[in-house]
Design a protein around this motif. Sequence first.
Motif, PDB file in Angstrom:
ATOM      1  N   MET A   4       1.028  -1.246  -0.110  1.00 12.05           N
ATOM      2  CA  MET A   4      -0.093  -0.119  -0.247  1.00 12.05           C
ATOM      3  C   MET A   4       0.883   1.193  -0.042  1.00 12.05           C
ATOM      4  O   MET A   4       1.893   1.352   0.775  1.00 12.05           O
ATOM      5  CB  MET A   4      -0.767   0.161   1.112  1.00 12.05           C
ATOM      6  CG  MET A   4      -1.714   1.305   1.035  1.00 12.05           C
ATOM      7  SD  MET A   4      -3.016   1.263   2.527  1.00 12.05           S
ATOM      8  CE  MET A   4      -3.884  -0.123   2.523  1.00 12.05           C
ATOM      9  N   THR A   6       0.955   5.395   0.631  1.00 11.70           N
ATOM     10  CA  THR A   6       0.233   6.397   1.044  1.00 11.70           C
ATOM     11  C   THR A   6       0.908   7.715   0.820  1.00 11.70           C
ATOM     12  O   THR A   6       2.077   7.770   1.129  1.00 11.70           O
ATOM     13  CB  THR A   6      -0.102   6.225   2.629  1.00 11.70           C
ATOM     14  OG1 THR A   6      -0.686   4.969   3.020  1.00 11.70           O
ATOM     15  CG2 THR A   6      -0.839   7.426   3.043  1.00 11.70           C
ATOM     16  N   GLN A  26      -4.272   7.584  -0.343  1.00 13.03           N
ATOM     17  CA  GLN A  26      -3.846   6.032  -0.456  1.00 13.03           C
ATOM     18  C   GLN A  26      -4.065   5.507  -1.948  1.00 13.03           C
ATOM     19  O   GLN A  26      -5.319   5.436  -2.275  1.00 13.03           O
ATOM     20  CB  GLN A  26      -4.611   5.016   0.494  1.00 13.03           C
ATOM     21  CG  GLN A  26      -4.002   5.431   1.964  1.00 13.03           C
ATOM     22  CD  GLN A  26      -4.790   4.390   2.899  1.00 13.03           C
ATOM     23  OE1 GLN A  26      -5.579   4.108   2.814  1.00 13.03           O
ATOM     24  NE2 GLN A  26      -3.825   4.201   4.075  1.00 13.03           N
TER      25      GLN A  26
END
Length: 57
Positions: A4, A6, A26
Amino acid sequence: MKRMITLYADEGMILTDGENYGTTIQLAEDRVADGIKEISMEEYNNILQTEANKALE
């Protein structure tokens, strides 16, 4: 393994891709940060005011 990403805007700034706005964004798994830029809070407030004016028309 999935990852992920961000993004965080600098203080006093907002992140945008021209459609979405936020101090953090995100990224979806298949999305890259290209096209996301920082704008000032003043510029963001001007955009909000313009959109509010259009809604009143």
